[in-house]
Design a protein around this motif. Structure first.
Motif, short mmCIF file in Angstrom:
data_model
loop_
_atom_site.label_atom_id
_atom_site.label_comp_id
_atom_site.label_asym_id
_atom_site.label_seq_id
_atom_site.Cartn_x
_atom_site.Cartn_y
_atom_site.Cartn_z
N GLY A 265 81.05 34.71 71.83
CA GLY A 265 81.46 35.90 72.54
C GLY A 265 81.23 37.20 71.80
N PRO A 266 80.88 38.32 72.45
CA PRO A 266 80.61 38.31 73.88
C PRO A 266 79.24 37.71 74.16
CG PRO A 266 80.16 40.47 72.98
CD PRO A 266 80.73 39.65 71.86
N ARG A 267 79.10 37.18 75.36
CA ARG A 267 77.84 36.51 75.68
C ARG A 267 76.70 37.51 75.66
NH1 ARG A 267 76.49 31.95 80.06
NH2 ARG A 267 74.23 32.13 80.03
N PRO A 268 75.64 37.22 74.90
CA PRO A 268 74.51 38.15 74.85
C PRO A 268 73.65 38.04 76.10
CG PRO A 268 74.03 36.18 73.57
CD PRO A 268 75.46 36.04 74.06
N ASN A 269 72.73 38.99 76.26
CA ASN A 269 71.76 38.88 77.34
C ASN A 269 70.99 37.58 77.18
OD1 ASN A 269 72.53 41.40 78.23
ND2 ASN A 269 70.86 42.46 77.20
N THR A 270 70.72 36.92 78.29
CA THR A 270 69.99 35.66 78.22
C THR A 270 68.72 35.74 79.04
OG1 THR A 270 71.32 34.79 80.05
CG2 THR A 270 72.03 34.24 77.80
N TYR A 271 67.69 35.04 78.56
CA TYR A 271 66.41 34.98 79.24
C TYR A 271 66.08 33.51 79.49
CZ TYR A 271 65.96 39.75 77.44
OH TYR A 271 66.17 41.06 77.15
N THR A 272 65.31 33.26 80.53
CA THR A 272 64.87 31.90 80.77
C THR A 272 63.67 31.60 79.88
OG1 THR A 272 63.31 32.50 82.53
CG2 THR A 272 65.61 32.08 83.17
N TYR A 273 63.49 30.31 79.62
CA TYR A 273 62.34 29.89 78.82
C TYR A 273 61.03 30.26 79.52
CZ TYR A 273 59.27 26.95 76.00
OH TYR A 273 58.27 26.50 75.18
N ALA A 274 61.02 30.15 80.85
CA ALA A 274 59.81 30.49 81.60
C ALA A 274 59.46 31.97 81.43
CB ALA A 274 60.01 30.16 83.08
N GLU A 275 60.49 32.84 81.43
CA GLU A 275 60.25 34.27 81.21
C GLU A 275 59.58 34.53 79.88
OE1 GLU A 275 63.28 37.39 82.80
OE2 GLU A 275 64.43 35.62 82.22
N LEU A 276 60.12 33.91 78.83
CA LEU A 276 59.61 34.16 77.48
C LEU A 276 58.24 33.50 77.28
CD1 LEU A 276 62.87 33.84 75.37
CD2 LEU A 276 61.85 35.86 76.42
N ARG A 277 58.03 32.38 77.94
CA ARG A 277 56.72 31.74 77.84
C ARG A 277 55.65 32.63 78.48
NH1 ARG A 277 56.22 25.86 80.31
NH2 ARG A 277 56.48 27.08 82.23
N THR A 278 55.99 33.22 79.63
CA THR A 278 55.06 34.15 80.28
C THR A 278 54.86 35.41 79.45
OG1 THR A 278 55.76 33.35 82.46
CG2 THR A 278 54.66 35.49 82.38
N ALA A 279 55.95 35.91 78.87
CA ALA A 279 55.88 37.15 78.08
C ALA A 279 54.97 37.00 76.87
CB ALA A 279 57.28 37.57 77.65
N THR A 280 54.96 35.81 76.28
CA THR A 280 54.18 35.59 75.06
C THR A 280 52.83 34.93 75.33
OG1 THR A 280 55.29 33.45 74.74
CG2 THR A 280 56.26 35.38 73.65
N GLY A 281 52.44 34.83 76.62
CA GLY A 281 51.18 34.17 76.93
C GLY A 281 51.21 32.70 76.57
N ASP A 282 52.31 32.04 76.97
CA ASP A 282 52.51 30.62 76.64
C ASP A 282 52.50 30.41 75.12
OD1 ASP A 282 53.11 28.02 77.17
OD2 ASP A 282 51.08 27.42 77.71
N PHE A 283 53.14 31.35 74.42
CA PHE A 283 53.24 31.30 72.96
C PHE A 283 51.84 31.15 72.34
CE2 PHE A 283 57.27 29.72 74.68
CZ PHE A 283 58.14 30.63 74.10
N SER A 284 50.97 32.03 72.78
CA SER A 284 49.58 32.01 72.32
C SER A 284 49.49 32.30 70.82
CB SER A 284 48.77 33.05 73.09
OG SER A 284 47.49 33.22 72.53
N PRO A 285 48.62 31.58 70.11
CA PRO A 285 48.42 31.86 68.68
C PRO A 285 47.99 33.30 68.42
CG PRO A 285 47.45 29.75 69.28
CD PRO A 285 47.86 30.40 70.56
N SER A 286 47.32 33.92 69.39
CA SER A 286 46.89 35.31 69.20
C SER A 286 48.06 36.27 69.19
CB SER A 286 45.91 35.70 70.32
OG SER A 286 46.54 35.64 71.59
N ASN A 287 49.22 35.84 69.73
CA ASN A 287 50.42 36.69 69.75
C ASN A 287 51.39 36.35 68.62
OD1 ASN A 287 49.83 38.29 72.01
ND2 ASN A 287 50.48 36.66 73.40
N LYS A 288 51.01 35.43 67.76
CA LYS A 288 51.90 35.01 66.69
C LYS A 288 51.98 36.08 65.61
CE LYS A 288 52.92 30.94 63.86
NZ LYS A 288 52.46 29.57 63.50
N LEU A 289 53.19 36.50 65.29
CA LEU A 289 53.41 37.54 64.29
C LEU A 289 53.65 36.96 62.90
CD1 LEU A 289 55.78 39.87 66.34
CD2 LEU A 289 53.33 40.16 65.96
N GLY A 290 54.12 35.74 62.83
CA GLY A 290 54.43 35.11 61.54
C GLY A 290 55.25 33.87 61.75
N GLU A 291 55.63 33.24 60.65
CA GLU A 291 56.43 32.03 60.73
C GLU A 291 57.30 31.92 59.49
OE1 GLU A 291 56.04 27.30 61.88
OE2 GLU A 291 54.28 28.62 61.86
#
Length: 631
Positions: A265-291
């Motif tokens: 608490g308090p509950r943070p904003n939540t996103y669906t996995y589908a939203e984030l997968r679309t936002a990152t281009g299906d977690f494309s390696p070209s969008n990878k910032l680091g690990e």
């Protein structure tokens, strides 16, 4: 509405009597009771009609008996319904009210306040010195900064109403009262601070549609539709039931985990996995910032156009789960211009992701040691040191409860478009009680930035962060990492080299050779502060507020004449090597010294590393025990 909430709209208004029983105003508005005694340090309450909910986070750590409601018999002025203000809901940090199932459209939000704790300022007594200052957000947008009830009302025990316009687009409204550490904390008693509200109401600025009727009315009008639904072929119903059973069975295996994660608490904003997968281009390696040890980080673009950084928890990482919980709880409770902003998270089964603001220039270590051709001139470097110090000072001295970051290093300092620093990665952060001298905890962090008392004994105070800050300052000044195996032995370890130059009055030789112009006075202040911050004794290290004053030139930098013991004990004859390899004894670093001076051992989050293995023959198990949770 944030992603993850699904409400069928059924209302266009509601009113709440905060912290007390139901009341009706002189205008005929019925304020529903919100007097749940279960609302505590990290909890929420939803009314039985599911029209609204309230959540609280924070604890009045200075009070022996924390309370979250205020009751008074005072005759509140400037209102036709004074009893509406005789009870109020209090919070030490963050108080949120939610409108659920609202029809989309424009609304008027009315917030009712009256200061009932402090004495009037005109009395000129010590009790009148109390100040309650907090921020008001509607739908995540700051509406009032540093709001002071008694100042706005013109005195205490005087009602004041603030009206705001809000737009509901997804059947969901959020009202957030946030204490940002301003005002007083101990008048008239310990722990009097944080937001306080007496009542609120939300009313639509439009005529509600027919579909906005309560479900009972709507169901009567749709009785024919229900009869038709009963006639659906048995086979189709069977398929739906089968799919539902499989879904809930799968979901049930993750209920416990999600309760742990959302119970902070308090509950943070939540996103669906589908939203984030679309936002990152299906977690494309070209969008990878680091690990890092937590998992990969990707650049993404949300539906509203915001560019974000999405941090993905490695599946099956027990260590990552605990960091995930700590990071949400910590960052949700603090806000500062030098702390990275958390937009929200994703929790779907075993998938856990954090969504941050995207910072164009990535991390400080990449800017200093990487190959991104980002040149940091002297004013920028000095500004980064000062901004980082301000962020740590807020965590240590201004936020309640106090927070120890535990992993202050260059890779956890991000740079925005203006090259302003923002401290990130709160996965190892610890909440810290003012009344305790230290916390004894399992060692976690990055070797090379660990304070001696923490690395050796697990004694944790905010001075552990001060030590890490001192190392980062030297890295910023010199443009090199705290250890570099490619250099000669005298310069291999940055702290040792810094002290050698300091003792020979050659401190300015530390300055990065790529800097053609720099301010010598600022450089000497920075070196002096860094040497103070990296003293062996935590008692000698200054608090971050004093560090800021010294860097800014407001006070003199304290003289550092004592070389830390972990450096003076560096050279000795280690006879263990002769027993292990049959050779003659050789000079080697001590175990404690190698712990403090080796850079980023066993730390996958740092891509630019020249790690130097310790001369001591440590097994992998022994090394893991020493490093603890270091990433």
């Amino acid at each position: 509405m944030t992603a993850g909430f699904i409400f069928m709209f059924k209302d266009a208004n509601f009113a709440i009597k905060c912290g007390g029983p139901a009341r009706r105003s002189a205008e005929g508005i019925l304020y529903e009771a919100e007097n749940s005694t279960s609302l505590g340090p990290a909890s929420y309450f939803m009314v039985s009609t599911e029209k609204w909910a309230v959540s609280n986070v924070g604890i009045f750590s200075d009070r022996s008996n924390p309370i979250y409601t205020e009751n008074t018999l005072a005759q509140i002025r400037s209102t036709s319904t004074p009893e509406l203000f005789q009870t109020s809901r209090m919070s030490p940090a963050s108080l949120r009210y939610y409108g659920l199932g609202l029809e989309n459209g424009n609304y008027t939000v009315s917030l009712l306040f009256a200061e009932t704790i402090f004495s009037d300022r005109s009395t000129r007594t010590w009790k009148s010195l109390g100040r309650r200052v907090f921020d008001i957000y509607i739908q995540g947008t700051l509406q009032l900064k540093d709001f002071d009830i008694s100042k706005e009302a013109g005195g205490v025990e005087i009602a004041v109403q603030k009206n705001f316009n809000a737009t509901v687009t997804q059947n969901y409204l959020e009202i957030h009262l946030f204490w940002a550490g301003k005002g007083t904390c101990c008048i008239p008693v310990q722990g009097d601070y944080g937001p306080l509200i007496s009542a609120l109401s939300v009313a639509s600025n439009f005529t509600p549609s027919v579909s906005g009727l309560p479900p009972t009315t709507q169901s009567r009008k749709n009785r024919t539709g229900l009869i038709v639904g009963v006639a659906v072929p048995v086979g189709v119903i069977s398929i739906i039931l089968l799919l539902s059973i499989l879904y809930w069975k799968k979901k049930g295996s993750h209920v416990e985990d999600e309760e742990d994660l959302l119970g902070i608490g308090p509950r943070p904003n939540t996103y669906t996995y589908a939203e984030l997968r679309t936002a990152t281009g299906d977690f494309s390696p070209s969008n990878k910032l680091g690990e890092g040890g937590f998992g990969p980080v990707y650049k993404g673009t949300l539906n509203d156009g915001r560019i974000v950084a999405v941090k993905q928890l490695s599946v099956g990482s027990h260590q990552g789960k605990s960091q995930f919980i700590a990071e949400i709880a910590t960052i949700s409770a603090v806000q500062h211009r030098n702390l990275v902003k958390l937009y929200g998270c994703c929790i779907e089964g075993s998938r856990r992701l954090l969504v941050y603001e995207y910072l164009e220039h990535k991390s400080l270590d990449q800017a200093l040691f990487g190959n991104d051709n980002l040149h940091l001139d002297w004013p920028t470097r000095f500004s980064i040191c000062l901004g980082t110090a301000r962020g740590l000072a807020y965590l240590h001295e201004e936020s309640r409860p106090r927070i120890v970051h535990r992993d202050v290093k260059a890779s956890n300092i991000l740079l925005d478009a203006d090259l302003s620093p923002k401290i990130s990665d709160f996965g190892l952060a610890k909440l810290y009680d003012d009344k305790k001298t230290h916390i004894s905890t399992r060692i976690a962090g990055t070797i090379g930035y660990l304070a001696p008392e923490y690395a050796m004994r697990g004694h944790l105070t905010e001075k552990a962060d001060v030590f890490g800050f001192g190392v980062v300052c030297l890295e910023i000044l010199s443009g090199r990492s705290n250890s570099d195996d490619s250099l000669d032995s005298e310069r291999k370890y940055l702290l040792e080299w810094s002290w050698n130059l300091h003792e020979n009055n050659q401190s300015l030789d530390l300055v990065d050779s790529t800097l053609e112009v720099f301010d010598e006075n600022e450089a000497m202040r920075l070196i002096g502060v860094a040497l103070l911050c990296t003293q062996a004794s935590p008692m000698i290290r200054p608090p971050m507020s004093r560090v800021i004053a010294m860097l800014a030139g407001d006070i003199e930098v304290s003289t550092t004449t004592t070389k830390p013991s972990y450096l003076t004990d560096w050279d000795f004859k280690d006879i263990t090597d002769s027993f292990l390899d049959g050779g003659t004894p050789s000079s080697a670093p001590s175990k404690s010294s190698s712990l403090l001076l080796d850079n980023k051992v066993n730390n996958p989050s740092d891509t630019n590393t020249n790690a130097v293995p310790s001369p001591i023959n440590l097994t992998e198990t022994m090394l893991h025990e020493i490093i603890g949770e270091g990433r």
